[in-house]
Design an enzyme around this catalytic site. Structure first.
Site, mmCIF file in Angstrom:
data_model
loop_
_atom_site.group_PDB
_atom_site.id
_atom_site.type_symbol
_atom_site.label_atom_id
_atom_site.label_comp_id
_atom_site.label_asym_id
_atom_site.label_seq_id
_atom_site.Cartn_x
_atom_site.Cartn_y
_atom_site.Cartn_z
ATOM 1 N N SER A 26 9.414 9.510 10.017
ATOM 2 C CA SER A 26 8.717 9.932 11.211
ATOM 3 C C SER A 26 7.324 10.443 10.883
ATOM 4 O O SER A 26 6.500 9.692 10.384
ATOM 5 C CB SER A 26 9.561 10.947 11.985
ATOM 6 O OG SER A 26 9.236 10.895 13.350
ATOM 7 N N ASP A 65 15.239 3.215 18.599
ATOM 8 C CA ASP A 65 14.519 4.480 18.447
ATOM 9 C C ASP A 65 13.660 4.707 19.692
ATOM 10 O O ASP A 65 12.700 3.975 19.935
ATOM 11 C CB ASP A 65 13.647 4.426 17.193
ATOM 12 C CG ASP A 65 13.063 5.784 16.811
ATOM 13 O OD1 ASP A 65 12.991 6.677 17.687
ATOM 14 O OD2 ASP A 65 12.677 5.945 15.640
ATOM 15 N N HIS A 70 16.619 7.310 16.052
ATOM 16 C CA HIS A 70 15.682 7.916 15.094
ATOM 17 C C HIS A 70 16.474 8.510 13.927
ATOM 18 O O HIS A 70 16.653 9.723 13.825
ATOM 19 C CB HIS A 70 14.896 9.004 15.840
ATOM 20 C CG HIS A 70 13.596 9.390 15.213
ATOM 21 N ND1 HIS A 70 12.552 8.516 15.063
ATOM 22 C CD2 HIS A 70 13.174 10.571 14.693
ATOM 23 C CE1 HIS A 70 11.537 9.137 14.514
ATOM 24 N NE2 HIS A 70 11.888 10.386 14.264
#
Length: 651
Positions: free
Chosen positions: A198, A304, A335
């Site tokens: 991320s 995601d 995610h």
């Protein structure tokens, strides 16, 4: 330079170094052979643990001194004692003190001397005994670093780039945050690989896009490629907040006291209009892909809804255009880190990737299939290249059906119109569940049951011509596989995984830093449909990607929506559906008015990348196939949870 030539050049330049490493890293029985795998021959317990503060050359907090960022280092002691240098694996993160890393939200911990005791995740435990150093960098404005968080801008990227420069002998670092004693990276050969999930992976993307020398590979997991697309989708806003909320979330107390001016620049530079301002241009790494010299191993969840698949397609295509060595994993998860959905295979593959990229070992990973794709929970397929050879966009056209708002999808241009009214309380799951039912909030179009499997691979585009009744309107376009399946439940809290109590160990442990982590298993759901790709836009951006304008009620506008990349097989017997609607609840924010939109079917189409192109689609829609019984309501995952405004803290 062609990719294979790059590896050959590295091997030629490093031949002497590899030969010298062979005796130390391999057992005597195989010492005569070229090394293919690094072994855990070094002591993790006795590893050197130290901290340096690297000068970024910036003064983000305007205190009259250049900012220093903290880099915590864990490296094997023995190579330096023997006069040998090691490569570096680096994770630059804003989460080491505020929010935690990984499925268990681990934080850095320190001893009384300020040396790191626990480094989150398994990277140091596993790779340090194998002859790598691990460096965990606190982004500017976080944890023990000076400066301010600027959410993907110059300060964020320079935080990590400065460390790569220092590792390669080009930068300055100090043994303390405020002192004058210099620290030298004499123990490393400078060859650096960046990894992270991320925001951390986003920093890896951004640093690679600077073309910095010494960065040999990056492994971005669920990472952002352009920050505009994290907060907007073609003018349609997400999250009801801008980057200033995020920077405040991760800022250290010291940064919060000093960074008001940076916060205000984030507010001023990112208006909620959805316009592409210079702030967003600075944070667009795709446009700088031509500078990337590092290889890229990209991992992303196709479901995601935090860092969406729109961040994969343009970045991947730009890297391909510039000849970057690439590898990709695409999962059914949301995610989620691959350590938590394919652990053993992930650790092995990552190990081999770093051995190849940073140690120069010829272990064959560069000759293996480029892509791994999860077809069903824990069931994976591979592709030699991605998207596969023979993939070509096919233009699909919606047409009127027997019922209003329920039409057909095929190769022939349709006629007529369909009308829907934006309902901000409905989401893609509401629309898909009622694909075959006339509803006022959407219009949907389906193929007949397929006679052959049909594979989509890559990014789709949907062009819509619509006439609004108000001066503002948002659009959503969704591709749906209509048919029964068992998929990962990406809408549940674990986004496709369930965390167990049992632990498995991946590397060496110390009293303060365990290499043992909780196991997981797939969290699945039996469904009647699967949303496979989606995209959103503000119709006011019909003429420009840079700036939106008010609409004239009663006037027709044409806009093309960019859907997220995917790789999905629609099985024989299932149907493929296209849904066009307004606000997708919790995935985009509603417009300031509530429009009714009339869609001109003759000027509306979808460009979908099928393996085999138009011929494959025609074959899959020719003849008859057993139909899946239609129902007034189809079961799917629950409505996706409200979108997160934090890319990647925790899991």
């Amino acid at each position: 330079m062609p990719t294979r030539m790059r590896f050959t050049t590295w091997r030629s330049l490093a031949a002497v170094a590899v030969a010298a490493l062979t005796a130390a890293l391999l057992t005597p029985a195989v010492a005569d052979a070229a090394p293919r795998e690094s072994r855990p021959v070094y002591s993790y317990e006795n590893a050197v643990r130290e901290a340096v503060w690297v000068d970024t050359g910036l003064d983000g907090d305007s205190d009259g001194k250049t900012d220093r960022v903290a880099a915590d280092i864990v490296r094997p002691r023995e190579p330096a004692q023997q006069g040998r240098k090691v490569p570096v694996i680096m994770d630059a993160s804003p989460y080491y003190s505020c929010c935690g890393r990984g499925n268990e939200s681990q934080l850095k911990t320190y001893d009384a001397d300020g040396h790191v005791v626990q480094m989150p995740l398994f990277y140091d435990n596993y790779f340090v005994p194998r002859g790598y150093a691990f460096v965990g960098v606190d982004l500017a404005g976080t944890n023990r670093s000076d400066g301010c968080v600027d959410v993907g801008g110059r300060s964020d990227i320079q935080s990590a780039k400065a460390v790569v420069d220092w590792l390669n002998g080009r930068g300055k670092a100090y043994t303390t945050r405020t002192g004058s004693t210099r620290a030298k990276a004499t123990w490393t050969n400078g060859r650096t690989g960046m990894i992270g999930k991320s925001w951390d992976g986003t920093i890896a993307n951004g640093v690679a896009a600077t073309g910095v020398e010494g960065l040999k590979t990056i492994v971005p997991i669920s990472a952002i490629s352009t920050w505009y697309d994290y907060y907007f989708s073609q003018g349609a806003p997400l999250y009801d907040s801008g980057p200033e909320w995020l920077s405040d979330y991760v800022d250290s107390p010291d940064a919060r006291a000093k960074c008001a001016a940076v916060q205000q620049r984030l507010v001023d530079g990112a208006p909620r209009t959805g316009d592409r301002t210079p702030l967003w241009s600075e944070r667009d790494y795709v446009k700088a892909a031509s500078k990337v010299k590092a290889s890229v191993f990209l991992v992303h969840g196709m479901q995601d809804l935090n860092v969406r698949m729109q961040h994969v397609g343009p970045w991947w295509d730009a890297l391909a255009k510039n000849g970057v060595e690439r590898k990709i994993w695409l999962s059914q998860t949301g995610h989620v880190d691959p350590f938590d959905f394919r652990r053993a295979h992930w650790v092995d593959t990552l190990h081999r990737w770093f051995d190849h990229e940073l140690l120069g070992y010829d272990n064959g990973i560069d000759r293996e299939p480029m892509a791994d794709i999860e077809r069903h929970p824990d069931q994976w397929a591979t592709s030699k290249v991605w998207p596969p050879s023979g993939t070509a966009p096919t233009t699909l056209r919606p047409a009127e059906g027997a019922q209003e708002g329920v039409g057909t999808l095929g190769l022939r241009r349709g006629t007529g119109t369909e009308t829907f009214t934006d309902d901000a309380q409905l989401s893609e799951t509401d629309w898909a569940a009622r694909t075959d039912t006339p509803t006022p909030g959407k219009t949907g179009f389906t193929t007949g049951p397929l006679t052959k499997d049909l594979r989509l691979s890559g990014s789709s585009k949907v062009t819509v011509t619509a006439t609004p009744t108000t001066s503002t309107a948002h659009l959503s376009a969704v591709l749906v596989d209509l048919g029964p399946d068992t998929i990962r439940d990406y809408a549940a809290a674990g986004e496709g995984i369930t965390t167990l109590t049992e632990r498995t160990c991946w590397g060496a442990s110390t009293t303060g830093d365990s290499a043992c982590f909780k196991e997981t298993r797939a969290k699945t759901a039996a469904v009647d449909y699967t949303v496979i790709s989606r995209g959103w836009a503000d119709l006011g951006n019909y003429a420009s990607d840079v700036k939106g304008v008010p609409l004239t009620p009663g006037k027709a506008y044409t806009i093309t929506l960019d859907l997220g990349a995917t790789d999905h097989v629609v099985p024989a017997g299932h149907r493929l559906a296209l849904i066009v609607a307004g606000t997708d609840k919790d995935l985009i924010d509603p417009p300031s008015t509530r429009p009714t939109l009339t869609v001109d079917l003759s000027r509306t189409s979808a460009r979908v990348p099928f393996v085999g192109g138009t011929v494959a689609f025609a074959r899959a829609t020719t003849g008859s196939a057993p139909a899946v019984p239609e129902a007034a309501f189809l079961d799917g995952v629950t409505q996706p949870r409200g979108t997160l405004r934090v890319p990647g803290s925790g899991r």
